[in-house]
Design a protein around this motif. Structure first.
Motif, mmCIF file in Angstrom:
data_model
loop_
_atom_site.group_PDB
_atom_site.id
_atom_site.type_symbol
_atom_site.label_atom_id
_atom_site.label_comp_id
_atom_site.label_asym_id
_atom_site.label_seq_id
_atom_site.Cartn_x
_atom_site.Cartn_y
_atom_site.Cartn_z
ATOM 1 N N GLU A 257 0.756 -1.139 -0.083
ATOM 2 C CA GLU A 257 -0.118 0.029 0.285
ATOM 3 C C GLU A 257 0.932 1.162 -0.061
ATOM 4 O OE1 GLU A 257 -4.175 -0.247 1.843
ATOM 5 O OE2 GLU A 257 -2.873 -1.409 3.382
ATOM 6 N N ALA A 258 1.926 0.910 0.624
ATOM 7 C CA ALA A 258 2.762 2.434 0.609
ATOM 8 C C ALA A 258 3.687 2.340 -0.817
ATOM 9 C CB ALA A 258 3.897 2.077 1.694
ATOM 10 N N GLY A 259 3.497 1.548 -1.537
ATOM 11 C CA GLY A 259 4.126 1.551 -3.040
ATOM 12 C C GLY A 259 5.445 0.717 -3.007
ATOM 13 N N GLU A 260 5.807 0.239 -1.962
ATOM 14 C CA GLU A 260 7.332 -0.645 -2.117
ATOM 15 C C GLU A 260 7.328 -2.016 -2.922
ATOM 16 O OE1 GLU A 260 7.970 -1.301 2.272
ATOM 17 O OE2 GLU A 260 8.657 0.723 2.725
ATOM 18 N N LEU A 261 8.321 -1.991 -3.410
ATOM 19 C CA LEU A 261 8.207 -3.200 -4.145
ATOM 20 C C LEU A 261 8.365 -4.717 -3.543
ATOM 21 C CD1 LEU A 261 8.283 -4.143 -7.464
ATOM 22 C CD2 LEU A 261 10.815 -3.927 -7.284
ATOM 23 N N ARG A 262 7.865 -5.501 -3.861
ATOM 24 C CA ARG A 262 7.935 -6.952 -3.199
ATOM 25 C C ARG A 262 7.881 -7.832 -4.401
ATOM 26 N NH1 ARG A 262 8.873 -4.212 0.434
ATOM 27 N NH2 ARG A 262 7.895 -4.298 2.587
ATOM 28 N N ALA A 263 8.553 -9.172 -4.129
ATOM 29 C CA ALA A 263 8.815 -9.981 -5.031
ATOM 30 C C ALA A 263 8.677 -11.525 -4.348
ATOM 31 C CB ALA A 263 9.894 -9.787 -5.870
ATOM 32 N N GLY A 264 8.484 -12.444 -5.265
ATOM 33 C CA GLY A 264 8.519 -13.791 -4.459
ATOM 34 C C GLY A 264 8.325 -14.860 -5.608
ATOM 35 N N PRO A 265 8.195 -16.034 -5.234
ATOM 36 C CA PRO A 265 8.185 -17.185 -6.286
ATOM 37 C C PRO A 265 6.657 -17.080 -6.834
ATOM 38 C CG PRO A 265 9.028 -18.205 -4.319
ATOM 39 C CD PRO A 265 8.660 -16.537 -3.913
ATOM 40 N N GLY A 266 6.406 -17.310 -8.125
ATOM 41 C CA GLY A 266 5.224 -17.237 -8.674
ATOM 42 C C GLY A 266 4.250 -18.342 -8.571
ATOM 43 N N ALA A 267 4.584 -19.719 -7.489
ATOM 44 C CA ALA A 267 3.497 -20.506 -7.368
ATOM 45 C C ALA A 267 2.864 -20.370 -6.096
ATOM 46 C CB ALA A 267 4.166 -21.872 -7.639
ATOM 47 N N CYS A 268 1.503 -20.680 -5.808
ATOM 48 C CA CYS A 268 1.231 -20.713 -4.463
ATOM 49 C C CYS A 268 1.569 -21.870 -3.790
ATOM 50 C CB CYS A 268 -0.431 -20.557 -4.551
ATOM 51 S SG CYS A 268 -1.458 -20.562 -3.134
ATOM 52 N N PRO A 269 2.005 -21.331 -2.228
ATOM 53 C CA PRO A 269 2.411 -22.902 -1.554
ATOM 54 C C PRO A 269 1.259 -23.578 -1.097
ATOM 55 C CG PRO A 269 2.155 -20.582 -0.358
ATOM 56 C CD PRO A 269 1.977 -20.345 -1.617
ATOM 57 N N HIS A 270 0.169 -23.415 -1.370
ATOM 58 C CA HIS A 270 -1.096 -24.393 -1.022
ATOM 59 C C HIS A 270 -1.203 -25.472 -2.258
ATOM 60 C CE1 HIS A 270 -5.517 -25.314 -1.048
ATOM 61 N NE2 HIS A 270 -4.874 -25.857 -0.189
ATOM 62 N N LEU A 271 -1.592 -25.306 -3.301
ATOM 63 C CA LEU A 271 -1.631 -26.271 -4.391
ATOM 64 C C LEU A 271 -1.117 -25.748 -6.022
ATOM 65 C CD1 LEU A 271 -5.283 -27.509 -3.827
ATOM 66 C CD2 LEU A 271 -3.012 -28.789 -3.357
ATOM 67 N N GLY A 272 0.059 -24.629 -5.742
ATOM 68 C CA GLY A 272 0.652 -24.314 -6.754
ATOM 69 C C GLY A 272 0.084 -23.470 -7.900
ATOM 70 N N ALA A 273 -1.063 -22.753 -7.343
ATOM 71 C CA ALA A 273 -1.683 -21.955 -8.320
ATOM 72 C C ALA A 273 -0.580 -20.839 -8.927
ATOM 73 C CB ALA A 273 -2.746 -21.439 -7.731
ATOM 74 N N PRO A 274 -1.101 -20.432 -10.199
ATOM 75 C CA PRO A 274 -0.026 -19.447 -10.619
ATOM 76 C C PRO A 274 -0.420 -18.104 -10.088
ATOM 77 C CG PRO A 274 -1.649 -20.045 -12.424
ATOM 78 C CD PRO A 274 -1.943 -20.992 -11.077
ATOM 79 N N LEU A 275 0.318 -17.465 -9.365
ATOM 80 C CA LEU A 275 0.268 -16.324 -8.572
ATOM 81 C C LEU A 275 0.072 -15.089 -9.450
ATOM 82 C CD1 LEU A 275 2.143 -16.833 -5.247
ATOM 83 C CD2 LEU A 275 -0.484 -17.065 -5.710
ATOM 84 N N ARG A 276 0.538 -15.191 -10.806
ATOM 85 C CA ARG A 276 0.670 -14.014 -11.559
ATOM 86 C C ARG A 276 -1.087 -13.685 -11.966
ATOM 87 N NH1 ARG A 276 3.612 -15.161 -17.185
ATOM 88 N NH2 ARG A 276 5.116 -16.052 -15.269
ATOM 89 N N ASP A 277 -1.992 -14.764 -11.937
ATOM 90 C CA ASP A 277 -3.456 -14.637 -12.064
ATOM 91 C C ASP A 277 -4.043 -14.431 -10.700
ATOM 92 O OD1 ASP A 277 -2.947 -15.040 -14.690
ATOM 93 O OD2 ASP A 277 -3.269 -17.033 -14.372
ATOM 94 N N ALA A 278 -3.298 -14.073 -9.571
ATOM 95 C CA ALA A 278 -4.007 -13.726 -8.525
ATOM 96 C C ALA A 278 -4.526 -12.304 -8.482
ATOM 97 C CB ALA A 278 -3.040 -13.954 -7.359
ATOM 98 N N ARG A 279 -4.853 -11.592 -7.212
ATOM 99 C CA ARG A 279 -5.206 -10.493 -7.069
ATOM 100 C C ARG A 279 -4.538 -9.790 -6.127
ATOM 101 N NH1 ARG A 279 -7.608 -12.315 -10.849
ATOM 102 N NH2 ARG A 279 -9.747 -12.254 -11.203
ATOM 103 N N VAL A 280 -4.239 -8.431 -6.113
ATOM 104 C CA VAL A 280 -3.587 -7.635 -5.089
ATOM 105 C C VAL A 280 -4.571 -6.691 -4.349
ATOM 106 C CG1 VAL A 280 -1.785 -5.822 -4.547
ATOM 107 C CG2 VAL A 280 -1.278 -7.688 -6.293
ATOM 108 N N VAL A 281 -4.929 -7.045 -3.271
ATOM 109 C CA VAL A 281 -5.878 -6.404 -2.620
ATOM 110 C C VAL A 281 -5.219 -5.619 -1.112
ATOM 111 C CG1 VAL A 281 -8.122 -6.454 -0.984
ATOM 112 C CG2 VAL A 281 -7.409 -7.896 -3.020
ATOM 113 N N CYS A 282 -5.344 -4.302 -1.161
ATOM 114 C CA CYS A 282 -4.441 -3.580 0.050
ATOM 115 C C CYS A 282 -3.244 -4.056 0.067
ATOM 116 C CB CYS A 282 -5.228 -3.668 1.315
ATOM 117 S SG CYS A 282 -7.016 -3.089 1.042
ATOM 118 N N GLY A 283 -2.513 -4.243 -0.789
ATOM 119 C CA GLY A 283 -0.837 -4.571 -0.944
ATOM 120 C C GLY A 283 -0.402 -6.035 -0.455
ATOM 121 N N THR A 284 -1.849 -6.774 -0.611
ATOM 122 C CA THR A 284 -1.500 -8.435 -0.206
ATOM 123 C C THR A 284 -1.897 -9.202 -1.324
ATOM 124 O OG1 THR A 284 -1.901 -8.147 2.192
ATOM 125 C CG2 THR A 284 -2.282 -10.189 1.306
ATOM 126 N N VAL A 285 -1.137 -10.027 -1.922
ATOM 127 C CA VAL A 285 -1.460 -10.868 -2.681
ATOM 128 C C VAL A 285 -2.345 -12.177 -2.389
ATOM 129 C CG1 VAL A 285 -0.470 -12.704 -4.697
ATOM 130 C CG2 VAL A 285 0.776 -10.433 -3.872
#
Length: 334
Positions: free
Chosen positions: A83-111
């Motif tokens: 929310e403050a505009g800071e850059l964050r990065a991480g692996p692109g697979a969800c740790p639950h069942l491997g969903a592609p996080l590039r298709d996720a949503r960003v809500v209030c700075g949270t993926v």
């Protein structure tokens, strides 16, 4: 009588170039010795990168409510902003069942994963660990230590840029080649007027790297504007890292303007051949009074700057891809 600095600033940089038929240019193949290009490429590959890779344009991350996704060396990576505009990065697979996080949503700075709603705020969670990220104001970077295999650096090696007032634009494309093929293209300035006659006139290499420690290409060239009108400049090409080549204007119009070319390995494509992402950042400056208008019109200028870069890369990517094809089949003569 010598013109005053103010008169020189007001004078238009345009010159009229004497028309020369394409086939009547001076051949450059004798000067473009394969050993010069190969040695410069080898030296650039030996320079440290600290395991940092360019993801893309800074302004492209944080748009549309979705993470920015890219595969780097076969590793899926996402990047987003808090929310403050800071850059964050991480692996692109969800740790639950491997969903592609590039298709996720960003809500209030949270993926928020679109499969089951798992949320990632950028901290470690369920085996998902963030990756070091850096925003230099123009480009976004990610550090992948396992991929790079070098001693890590806290920050990427960002080339020196104009200090203030630059108009910047970022062009991106992907080619069927490896990063070294992209870098080799930029370390061959001799092809300019032959391969890009719509953009350059009378390009000559005034100085190539040699044994005196000056590992740079100094190039005199004229950019085509319209008809016979050109803008002459002197530029210096250097390779400060294994996947980066920088062109800096040192004389003529736009002194201190830079063009950064970054090559990021993507991984194999559907055909098994390597893919490389080319990210080119153009930072243009001028001491002319009218440049303030250009800065104000930067949002309108950026598509034009990207178009100009894309026009050159349509050809240069063909060069890089051809080079890779010949190398991969043992037919490259260089």
């Amino acid at each position: 009588m010598t013109d005053s600095p103010r008169q020189r600033r007001r004078a238009l940089p345009l010159r009229s170039a004497r028309p020369v038929r394409w086939e009547h240019q001076t051949p450059t193949w004798r000067d473009a010795r394969p050993s010069i290009i190969a040695d410069a490429l080898k030296r650039s590959a030996a320079r440290p990168s600290g395991n940092w890779y360019v993801l893309g344009a800074s302004r492209d991350i944080g748009r549309g409510g979705r993470p920015f996704g890219r595969t780097v060396g076969g590793v899926e990576v996402i990047a987003w902003r808090t929310e403050a505009g800071e850059l964050r990065a991480g692996p692109g697979a969800c740790p639950h069942l491997g969903a592609p996080l590039r298709d996720a949503r960003v809500v209030c700075g949270t993926v928020v994963c679109h499969w089951h709603g798992l949320s990632l705020d950028g901290g470690p969670f369920a085996g998902w660990d963030p990756l070091p990220a850096h925003d230099d104001g123009v480009l976004a970077w990610v550090r992948l230590d396992a991929l790079g295999g070098e001693p890590p650096l806290e920050r990427p090696v960002v080339p020196e840029r104009p200090r203030e007032g630059a108009v910047d634009a970022v062009f991106a494309t992907v080619g069927r080649c490896e990063p070294e093929d992209v870098v080799a293209n930029r370390l061959d300035p001799w092809h300019g007027s032959w391969f890009h006659p719509y953009s350059f006139v009378g390009l000559t290499v005034a100085k190539a790297p040699d044994d005196d420690g000056d590992d740079a290409f100094t190039v005199d060239m004229s950019f085509k504007v319209a008809g016979r009108l050109v803008v002459p400049v002197r530029a210096v090409f250097t390779a400060p890292g294994p996947r980066t080549v920088v062109m800096r204007i040192t004389e003529g119009e736009g002194v201190a303007s830079v063009v950064e070319t970054h090559a990021t390995p993507v991984g194999p494509g559907p055909d098994g051949a390597p893919r490389t992402a080319v990210t080119e950042a153009v930072l243009a400056v001028s001491d002319r009074r009218g440049f303030a208008v250009a800065r104000a019109a930067a949002p309108a200028l950026r598509p034009l700057m990207r178009w100009a870069a894309g026009r050159l890369w349509r050809d240069d990517l063909a060069y890089a891809q051809r080079r890779w094809l010949l190398r991969s089949t043992g037919r490259f003569p260089g």
